[in-house]
Design an enzyme around this catalytic site. Structure first.
Site, PDB file in Angstrom:
ATOM      1  N   GLY A 137     -13.825  -3.891  -0.458  1.00 45.05           N
ATOM      2  CA  GLY A 137     -14.027  -2.835   0.518  1.00 45.05           C
ATOM      3  C   GLY A 137     -12.744  -2.368   1.186  1.00 45.05           C
ATOM      4  O   GLY A 137     -11.701  -2.213   0.539  1.00 45.05           O
ATOM      5  N   VAL A 138     -12.819  -2.145   2.499  1.00 43.52           N
ATOM      6  CA  VAL A 138     -11.670  -1.688   3.278  1.00 43.52           C
ATOM      7  C   VAL A 138     -10.516  -2.680   3.148  1.00 43.52           C
ATOM      8  O   VAL A 138      -9.361  -2.291   2.964  1.00 43.52           O
ATOM      9  CB  VAL A 138     -12.055  -1.499   4.763  1.00 43.52           C
ATOM     10  CG1 VAL A 138     -10.825  -1.241   5.625  1.00 43.52           C
ATOM     11  CG2 VAL A 138     -13.049  -0.360   4.916  1.00 43.52           C
ATOM     12  N   ASP A 139     -10.820  -3.964   3.226  1.00 45.51           N
ATOM     13  CA  ASP A 139      -9.791  -5.007   3.160  1.00 45.51           C
ATOM     14  C   ASP A 139      -8.968  -4.904   1.875  1.00 45.51           C
ATOM     15  O   ASP A 139      -7.735  -4.879   1.907  1.00 45.51           O
ATOM     16  CB  ASP A 139     -10.468  -6.375   3.262  1.00 45.51           C
ATOM     17  CG  ASP A 139      -9.505  -7.506   3.564  1.00 45.51           C
ATOM     18  OD1 ASP A 139      -8.397  -7.251   4.077  1.00 45.51           O
ATOM     19  OD2 ASP A 139      -9.886  -8.661   3.313  1.00 45.51           O
ATOM     20  N   ASN A 192     -11.509 -10.133   5.935  1.00 41.33           N
ATOM     21  CA  ASN A 192     -12.281 -11.368   5.911  1.00 41.33           C
ATOM     22  C   ASN A 192     -11.431 -12.436   6.602  1.00 41.33           C
ATOM     23  O   ASN A 192     -10.248 -12.238   6.854  1.00 41.33           O
ATOM     24  CB  ASN A 192     -12.718 -11.758   4.489  1.00 41.33           C
ATOM     25  CG  ASN A 192     -11.554 -12.061   3.580  1.00 41.33           C
ATOM     26  OD1 ASN A 192     -10.668 -12.833   3.916  1.00 41.33           O
ATOM     27  ND2 ASN A 192     -11.541 -11.435   2.409  1.00 41.33           N
ATOM     28  N   ASP A 225     -10.873   8.302   3.427  1.00 41.62           N
ATOM     29  CA  ASP A 225     -10.270   7.016   3.084  1.00 41.62           C
ATOM     30  C   ASP A 225      -9.331   6.595   4.208  1.00 41.62           C
ATOM     31  O   ASP A 225      -8.337   7.264   4.477  1.00 41.62           O
ATOM     32  CB  ASP A 225      -9.502   7.200   1.765  1.00 41.62           C
ATOM     33  CG  ASP A 225      -8.794   5.949   1.288  1.00 41.62           C
ATOM     34  OD1 ASP A 225      -8.688   4.954   2.044  1.00 41.62           O
ATOM     35  OD2 ASP A 225      -8.317   5.974   0.132  1.00 41.62           O
ATOM     36  N   ILE A 226      -9.634   5.486   4.864  1.00 44.11           N
ATOM     37  CA  ILE A 226      -8.826   5.043   6.002  1.00 44.11           C
ATOM     38  C   ILE A 226      -7.375   4.759   5.602  1.00 44.11           C
ATOM     39  O   ILE A 226      -6.467   4.922   6.405  1.00 44.11           O
ATOM     40  CB  ILE A 226      -9.465   3.822   6.713  1.00 44.11           C
ATOM     41  CG1 ILE A 226      -8.829   3.630   8.099  1.00 44.11           C
ATOM     42  CG2 ILE A 226      -9.368   2.565   5.833  1.00 44.11           C
ATOM     43  CD1 ILE A 226      -9.603   2.694   8.998  1.00 44.11           C
ATOM     44  N   GLY A 267     -20.355  -2.397   5.788  1.00 48.11           N
ATOM     45  CA  GLY A 267     -20.312  -2.365   4.328  1.00 48.11           C
ATOM     46  C   GLY A 267     -20.954  -3.618   3.760  1.00 48.11           C
ATOM     47  O   GLY A 267     -22.145  -3.867   3.942  1.00 48.11           O
TER      48      GLY A 267
END
Length: 169
Positions: A32-34, A24, A10-11, A124
């Protein structure tokens, strides 16, 4: 020469000078990541993103560009937000994807960041095929003229990790 490391995980749990967010264009959070970066980092990130929208990026951050904010509650000094391209079979957008990595490293250099954690940008929900996303990411980072000492690709699952491992060698 920049060291390239791979981590499966997990970043938002990484400790680095800068964590790159696959944002985005609105800069206001998403999936997602954002979404994970905004949730774990807390309201300070969103506040700075809103300020960026109110000043320099009224129409949103363009694809392939990058901008930094605080990292809020993340174990980092900064979050570097970059907007990856949506994959297209009818148009080669790989230069835009490469620009995400180059621009993020440029911003990292401006900030004085020495360690940067990247996700697999566009791989993703934006549909970029993992093998090609890994190729573009690794080639671009290897070719970059940067003072960043360590780039860590933080891959969410084993499939992504293996795609990047095949490129790092």
């Amino acid at each position: 020469m920049t060291a390239i490391l791979l981590v499966q995980g997990d970043i938002t749990r990484q400790s680095a000078d800068a964590i790159v967010n696959a944002a985005n264009s609105s800069l206001l959070g998403g999936g997602g990541v954002d979404g994970a970066v905004h949730r774990r980092g807390g309201p300070a990130i969103l506040a700075e993103c809103r300020a960026l929208r109110a000043s320099r990026y009224g129409r949103g951050l363009p694809v392939g560009r990058a901008v930094a904010t605080t990292a809020g509650r993340l174990d980092a000094r900064w979050v570097i937000h970059t907007v990856g391209p949506v994959f297209s079979t009818g148009e080669d957008r790989s230069e835009l994807l490469a620009s995400c990595y180059r621009e993020s490293l440029r911003v990292a250099d401006e900030l004085g960041a020495r360690t940067v954690a990247f996700p697999a940008v566009s791989a993703g929900t934006y549909g970029w095929p993992l093998d090609d996303a890994a190729r573009v990411a690794v080639e671009t980072v290897r070719a970059a003229d940067t003072a960043v000492e360590e780039v860590r690709f933080v891959l969410f699952d084993e499939r992504a990790y293996e795609a990047f491992a095949a490129r790092v060698g």
